[in-house]
Write a protein that holds these residues in place. Structure first.
Motif, PDB file in Angstrom:
ATOM      1  N   GLN A  27    -110.100  37.015 -29.734  1.00  0.00           N
ATOM      2  CA  GLN A  27    -111.075  36.466 -30.679  1.00  0.00           C
ATOM      3  C   GLN A  27    -112.377  36.117 -29.983  1.00  0.00           C
ATOM      4  OE1 GLN A  27    -109.852  33.769 -33.961  1.00  0.00           O
ATOM      5  NE2 GLN A  27    -111.036  32.217 -32.868  1.00  0.00           N
ATOM      6  N   ASN A  28    -112.291  35.432 -28.837  1.00  0.00           N
ATOM      7  CA  ASN A  28    -113.481  35.146 -28.032  1.00  0.00           C
ATOM      8  C   ASN A  28    -113.054  34.804 -26.614  1.00  0.00           C
ATOM      9  OD1 ASN A  28    -113.098  32.129 -27.832  1.00  0.00           O
ATOM     10  ND2 ASN A  28    -113.359  32.297 -30.045  1.00  0.00           N
ATOM     11  N   GLU A  29    -114.010  34.802 -25.709  1.00  0.00           N
ATOM     12  CA  GLU A  29    -113.753  34.475 -24.317  1.00  0.00           C
ATOM     13  C   GLU A  29    -114.956  33.758 -23.733  1.00  0.00           C
ATOM     14  OE1 GLU A  29    -114.546  38.103 -21.491  1.00  0.00           O
ATOM     15  OE2 GLU A  29    -113.513  38.850 -23.283  1.00  0.00           O
ATOM     16  N   SER A  30    -114.724  32.965 -22.704  1.00  0.00           N
ATOM     17  CA  SER A  30    -115.805  32.294 -21.986  1.00  0.00           C
ATOM     18  C   SER A  30    -115.513  32.360 -20.490  1.00  0.00           C
ATOM     19  CB  SER A  30    -115.946  30.842 -22.440  1.00  0.00           C
ATOM     20  OG  SER A  30    -114.756  30.116 -22.168  1.00  0.00           O
ATOM     21  N   GLU A  31    -116.567  32.275 -19.681  1.00  0.00           N
ATOM     22  CA  GLU A  31    -116.425  32.504 -18.251  1.00  0.00           C
ATOM     23  C   GLU A  31    -117.210  31.463 -17.465  1.00  0.00           C
ATOM     24  OE1 GLU A  31    -118.352  36.198 -18.214  1.00  0.00           O
ATOM     25  OE2 GLU A  31    -116.915  37.147 -19.570  1.00  0.00           O
ATOM     26  N   HIS A  32    -116.733  31.161 -16.269  1.00  0.00           N
ATOM     27  CA  HIS A  32    -117.505  30.352 -15.333  1.00  0.00           C
ATOM     28  C   HIS A  32    -116.993  30.591 -13.919  1.00  0.00           C
ATOM     29  CE1 HIS A  32    -114.110  27.641 -16.406  1.00  0.00           C
ATOM     30  NE2 HIS A  32    -114.169  27.281 -15.143  1.00  0.00           N
ATOM     31  N   VAL A  33    -117.791  30.163 -12.945  1.00  0.00           N
ATOM     32  CA  VAL A  33    -117.441  30.273 -11.529  1.00  0.00           C
ATOM     33  C   VAL A  33    -117.307  28.866 -10.965  1.00  0.00           C
ATOM     34  CG1 VAL A  33    -118.165  31.060  -9.240  1.00  0.00           C
ATOM     35  CG2 VAL A  33    -118.615  32.483 -11.262  1.00  0.00           C
ATOM     36  N   ASP A  34    -116.248  28.627 -10.203  1.00  0.00           N
ATOM     37  CA  ASP A  34    -116.015  27.333  -9.563  1.00  0.00           C
ATOM     38  C   ASP A  34    -116.017  27.491  -8.049  1.00  0.00           C
ATOM     39  OD1 ASP A  34    -115.561  26.532 -12.158  1.00  0.00           O
ATOM     40  OD2 ASP A  34    -113.393  26.277 -11.914  1.00  0.00           O
ATOM     41  N   SER A  35    -116.431  26.428  -7.359  1.00  0.00           N
ATOM     42  CA  SER A  35    -116.342  26.401  -5.897  1.00  0.00           C
ATOM     43  C   SER A  35    -115.351  25.323  -5.471  1.00  0.00           C
ATOM     44  CB  SER A  35    -117.709  26.126  -5.268  1.00  0.00           C
ATOM     45  OG  SER A  35    -118.199  24.849  -5.656  1.00  0.00           O
ATOM     46  N   TYR A  36    -114.612  25.611  -4.414  1.00  0.00           N
ATOM     47  CA  TYR A  36    -113.611  24.674  -3.924  1.00  0.00           C
ATOM     48  C   TYR A  36    -114.279  23.493  -3.236  1.00  0.00           C
ATOM     49  CZ  TYR A  36    -109.864  22.743  -1.027  1.00  0.00           C
ATOM     50  OH  TYR A  36    -108.977  21.901  -0.420  1.00  0.00           O
ATOM     51  N   MET A  51    -121.417  40.086 -10.824  1.00  0.00           N
ATOM     52  CA  MET A  51    -120.097  39.560 -11.162  1.00  0.00           C
ATOM     53  C   MET A  51    -119.081  40.691 -11.116  1.00  0.00           C
ATOM     54  SD  MET A  51    -118.936  37.550 -14.640  1.00  0.00           S
ATOM     55  CE  MET A  51    -119.906  36.112 -14.177  1.00  0.00           C
ATOM     56  N   ASN A  52    -117.859  40.357 -10.714  1.00  0.00           N
ATOM     57  CA  ASN A  52    -116.784  41.350 -10.736  1.00  0.00           C
ATOM     58  C   ASN A  52    -116.408  41.641 -12.180  1.00  0.00           C
ATOM     59  OD1 ASN A  52    -116.383  41.908  -8.058  1.00  0.00           O
ATOM     60  ND2 ASN A  52    -114.915  40.270  -7.753  1.00  0.00           N
ATOM     61  N   THR A  53    -117.242  42.357 -12.885  1.00  0.00           N
ATOM     62  CA  THR A  53    -117.056  42.551 -14.309  1.00  0.00           C
ATOM     63  C   THR A  53    -115.903  43.493 -14.582  1.00  0.00           C
ATOM     64  OG1 THR A  53    -119.411  42.255 -14.618  1.00  0.00           O
ATOM     65  CG2 THR A  53    -118.196  43.215 -16.441  1.00  0.00           C
ATOM     66  N   ILE A  54    -114.966  43.044 -15.407  1.00  0.00           N
ATOM     67  CA  ILE A  54    -113.868  43.884 -15.845  1.00  0.00           C
ATOM     68  C   ILE A  54    -113.974  43.924 -17.363  1.00  0.00           C
ATOM     69  CG2 ILE A  54    -111.403  44.266 -15.674  1.00  0.00           C
ATOM     70  CD1 ILE A  54    -111.296  42.627 -13.251  1.00  0.00           C
ATOM     71  N   THR A  55    -115.066  44.465 -17.832  1.00  0.00           N
ATOM     72  CA  THR A  55    -115.423  44.464 -19.237  1.00  0.00           C
ATOM     73  C   THR A  55    -114.463  45.350 -20.040  1.00  0.00           C
ATOM     74  OG1 THR A  55    -117.690  44.342 -18.449  1.00  0.00           O
ATOM     75  CG2 THR A  55    -117.376  44.817 -20.770  1.00  0.00           C
ATOM     76  N   PRO A  56    -114.121  44.951 -21.314  1.00  0.00           N
ATOM     77  CA  PRO A  56    -114.598  43.754 -21.960  1.00  0.00           C
ATOM     78  C   PRO A  56    -113.607  42.609 -21.943  1.00  0.00           C
ATOM     79  CG  PRO A  56    -113.643  45.166 -23.579  1.00  0.00           C
ATOM     80  CD  PRO A  56    -113.430  45.843 -22.240  1.00  0.00           C
ATOM     81  N   TRP A  57    -112.453  42.767 -21.344  1.00  0.00           N
ATOM     82  CA  TRP A  57    -111.448  41.713 -21.512  1.00  0.00           C
ATOM     83  C   TRP A  57    -111.436  40.708 -20.393  1.00  0.00           C
ATOM     84  CZ3 TRP A  57    -106.241  41.243 -19.287  1.00  0.00           C
ATOM     85  CH2 TRP A  57    -106.055  42.068 -18.180  1.00  0.00           C
ATOM     86  N   VAL A  58    -112.136  40.987 -19.276  1.00  0.00           N
ATOM     87  CA  VAL A  58    -112.208  39.967 -18.252  1.00  0.00           C
ATOM     88  C   VAL A  58    -113.445  40.129 -17.437  1.00  0.00           C
ATOM     89  CG1 VAL A  58    -109.963  40.871 -17.666  1.00  0.00           C
ATOM     90  CG2 VAL A  58    -111.400  40.289 -15.894  1.00  0.00           C
ATOM     91  N   ALA A  59    -114.009  39.052 -17.064  1.00  0.00           N
ATOM     92  CA  ALA A  59    -115.012  39.002 -16.031  1.00  0.00           C
ATOM     93  C   ALA A  59    -114.468  38.013 -15.020  1.00  0.00           C
ATOM     94  CB  ALA A  59    -116.358  38.579 -16.551  1.00  0.00           C
ATOM     95  N   LEU A  60    -113.332  38.317 -14.637  1.00  0.00           N
ATOM     96  CA  LEU A  60    -112.610  37.426 -13.813  1.00  0.00           C
ATOM     97  C   LEU A  60    -113.583  36.340 -13.303  1.00  0.00           C
ATOM     98  CD1 LEU A  60    -110.195  39.676 -11.983  1.00  0.00           C
ATOM     99  CD2 LEU A  60    -109.959  38.605 -14.118  1.00  0.00           C
TER     100      LEU A  60
END
Length: 258
Positions: free
Chosen positions: A238-247, A1-10
């Motif tokens: 406070q918290n974050e969640s992530e997912h990947v979508d396909s077009y 994953m394009n990890t941009i820790t800790p504030w984004v894992a785009l």
């Protein structure tokens, strides 16, 4: 994953990002999102229902595009539909134009839903880093939702830090492109901000950015200032969640002429 820790894992669609530069001037900065959670056994019937609904929209000359994204990670029975960037006033016209197909939606799609959520996203170009002109085609998007700590202080700290990071990305010509949007009119459990990064493939998703986001920030502002920006983000979230979508071209409603 394009990890941009800790504030984004785009889910904005990449089309939303495409309008980012013009949006500032035109006032068309608002994107609407519907996310459907589908009964697993009804998945095929649901997709057929969406196609029938889209056909109804075409028959009535509906002029607003809805791009469809299938959730590939997280809840894989989730589908998101997003508009192109519009003004607030345009959603009044959209609502009126779509009434002709309301019954088709209720009959063909709603019976197969477990639930549905909706919110508006206000695109924030000053907090984002997107290429000038038309961005590349995106088969996937990495999506991160951010829920901030209560109080205006957290919002101010997050936006100030995001603006500095975007300025650093622009100054250093950082290779990672991303769009940030503020969530408007969501429910109480809705995130406060959404961050999206486009990707052409799973291989691109899995590639680590070089330099990392925080290294890039330190290269521009210096180590002490970079660490202070990082801490302000950590303290605000406070918290974050992530997912990947396909077009999904099959489930997308593309207005005539687009």
């Amino acid at each position: 994953m394009n990890t941009i820790t800790p504030w984004v894992a785009l889910s904005f669609a990449l089309s939303c990002a495409a309008g980012a530069q013009a949006a500032d001037k035109s006032g068309s900065t608002i994107v609407r999102d519907y996310t459907d959670i589908v009964v697993p056994a009804d998945q095929q019937a649901y997709e057929t229902g969406v196609k029938n609904f889209n056909q109804c929209l075409h028959q009535h000359g509906f002029k607003y595009t809805w791009k469809a994204w299938i959730h590939e990670t997280g809840n894989t029975y989730a589908y998101s539909y997003v508009t192109d960037p519009l003004s607030w006033e345009a959603f009044d016209a959209m609502s009126a134009a779509g009434k002709a197909c309301d019954q088709a939606l209720r009959a063909a799609v709603n019976p197969h839903l477990k639930s549905e959520t909706s919110a508006f996203f206000e695109m924030m170009p000053a907090l984002s880093h997107m290429p000038k002109g038309k961005p590349p085609t995106s088969a996937y998007i990495e999506v991160t939702y951010f829920k901030l700590k209560p109080g205006h202080e957290a919002t101010e700290a997050f936006t100030a830090a995001a603006k500095k990071i975007a300025a650093a990305a622009e100054k250093s010509n950082w290779a990672v492109n991303y769009m940030i949007g503020a969530v408007r009119e969501g429910a109480g459990d809705a995130p406060d901000f959404i961050l999206v990064i486009p990707a052409k493939s799973w291989a691109e998703i899995g590639k680590e950015p070089d330099p990392s986001v925080w290294k890039m920030v330190e290269n521009v502002y210096g180590k002490d200032s970079g660490q202070a920006i990082r801490k302000s983000v950590n303290d605000a979230v406070q918290n974050e969640s992530e997912h990947v979508d396909s077009y999904s071209a099959e489930l997308t409603y593309m207005a005539s002429g687009q």
